[in-house]
Write an enzyme that holds these catalytic residues in place. Structure first.
Site, PDB file in Angstrom:
ATOM      1  N   HIS A  23      24.324  56.334  12.726  1.00  0.00           N
ATOM      2  CA  HIS A  23      25.459  55.516  13.231  1.00  0.00           C
ATOM      3  C   HIS A  23      26.416  54.893  12.305  1.00  0.00           C
ATOM      4  O   HIS A  23      26.324  54.534  11.488  1.00  0.00           O
ATOM      5  CB  HIS A  23      26.239  54.646  14.321  1.00  0.00           C
ATOM      6  CG  HIS A  23      25.742  53.785  13.709  1.00  0.00           C
ATOM      7  ND1 HIS A  23      25.961  52.583  13.432  1.00  0.00           N
ATOM      8  CD2 HIS A  23      24.290  52.966  14.986  1.00  0.00           C
ATOM      9  CE1 HIS A  23      25.743  51.304  13.613  1.00  0.00           C
ATOM     10  NE2 HIS A  23      24.001  51.654  13.402  1.00  0.00           N
ATOM     11  N   GLU A 135      17.892  52.453  19.488  1.00  0.00           N
ATOM     12  CA  GLU A 135      17.580  51.910  18.168  1.00  0.00           C
ATOM     13  C   GLU A 135      16.091  50.839  18.471  1.00  0.00           C
ATOM     14  O   GLU A 135      15.686  51.437  20.078  1.00  0.00           O
ATOM     15  CB  GLU A 135      18.519  50.670  17.649  1.00  0.00           C
ATOM     16  CG  GLU A 135      18.259  49.648  16.602  1.00  0.00           C
ATOM     17  CD  GLU A 135      18.216  50.448  15.420  1.00  0.00           C
ATOM     18  OE1 GLU A 135      16.486  50.936  15.407  1.00  0.00           O
ATOM     19  OE2 GLU A 135      18.528  50.495  14.439  1.00  0.00           O
TER      20      GLU A 135
END
Length: 294
Positions: A23, A135
């Site tokens: 990202h 994550e």
């Protein structure tokens, strides 16, 4: 190939092409890059992209269109966190959304305080959210997701059907997922990925997930390649490393189980660049090029 420690070549019909995208810069990265303890702040719960992050998304989008990658990708998989979904729809989504009955937006206007107009799902590959590529779980509020019902309002055309719980049951306030557990989750994700019918897939995820997953599978690679794919850092430094290679970032060929990352990893979608970096002989180079033409 000589000197590759057991690496083998697989024909393309037995492989998937995977584009890994970390990202763009999130608000948590700005302070977290200066002080790691900042990641503990509740202020950064489910962090959204910064303005710089959106500029990075725009740059990557331009490359994806220029190299016609958008026409090749069959599926986009995203971690179900705000910053990854913003990156996914910004890079792989359609143009600006116009209100019409037959097309729903990928992203609603100003989703996640983005200040951005709505993004159309028209001419975009399908985008699905998958929990396995999230994550590092636990403790850090920036890695805790919102309710899926909230995301469905912000990202109407993203498919959340593979996520079983509306609430985030994976993130624990006082328990941090171990590195071994994260690597195992990465392995499970890639094994699941092989069950998909799509051949060319883009995955929008996180630096921690990528590092520990690639570190696990990089054991099968040439030492030079292992060093390249297992680089790690924090926030903007890592973001720039991924984005400066523009969309192919790291292009991986995943073989049917048992999954391995082979010497087909390439930077800037160039096998010849890879061959030069690995200092392959002319004969070895021809093997790689011939393999990629199959």
């Amino acid at each position: 190939m000589d000197g590759c420690g057991g690496s083998t070549l697989f024909p393309l019909h037995r492989c998937k092409t995977i584009h890994l995208v970390r990202h763009a810069q999130g608000i948590h990265n700005v302070e977290g890059d200066k002080n790691y303890k900042a990641y503990m702040s509740p202020e950064y719960f489910d962090a959204h992209l910064t303005q710089l992050g959106w500029q990075q998304v725009d740059n990557l989008r331009k490359h994806v269109h220029a190299c016609e990658l958008l026409k090749k990708v069959d599926l986009v998989i995203t971690s179900p966190l705000l910053r990854t979904m913003q990156t996914a729809v910004g890079v792989f989504g359609g143009e600006g959304y116009t209100d019409r009955m037959d097309v729903i937006p990928l992203m609603a206007a100003n989703a996640g305080n983005s200040g951005r107009p709505a993004i159309s799902s028209l001419n975009s590959p399908p985008i699905i959210a998958v929990e396995l590529c999230r994550e590092h779980l636990g403790v850090h509020p920036c890695d805790k997701r919102r309710r899926i019902s909230e995301y469905q309002y912000l990202f109407p055309a993203i498919d959340f059907s593979l996520i079983e719980s509306d609430e985030d049951l994976l993130w624990k306030a006082n328990i941090r997922e171990t590195q071994q557990e994260l690597a195992e989750r990465g392995r499970n994700f890639l094994n699941w990925l092989w069950t998909r019918k799509e051949k060319e897939i883009a995955i929008v995820t996180h630096s921690g997930f990528l590092f520990h997953t690639l570190k696990e599978f990089g054991k099968d690679c040439n030492p030079l390649m292992r060093k390249e794919i297992c680089k790690h850092g924090r926030s903007l430094k890592i973001t720039n490393w991924w984005l400066k290679f523009e969309s192919s970032l790291i292009l991986l060929m995943v073989t049917q189980p048992p999954i391995k990352f082979q010497a087909a990893t390439t930077i800037l979608n160039s096998v010849q660049t890879l061959a030069t970096k690995m200092q392959l002989t002319g004969k070895e180079r021809q093997k790689i090029l011939k393999f990629c033409e199959l």
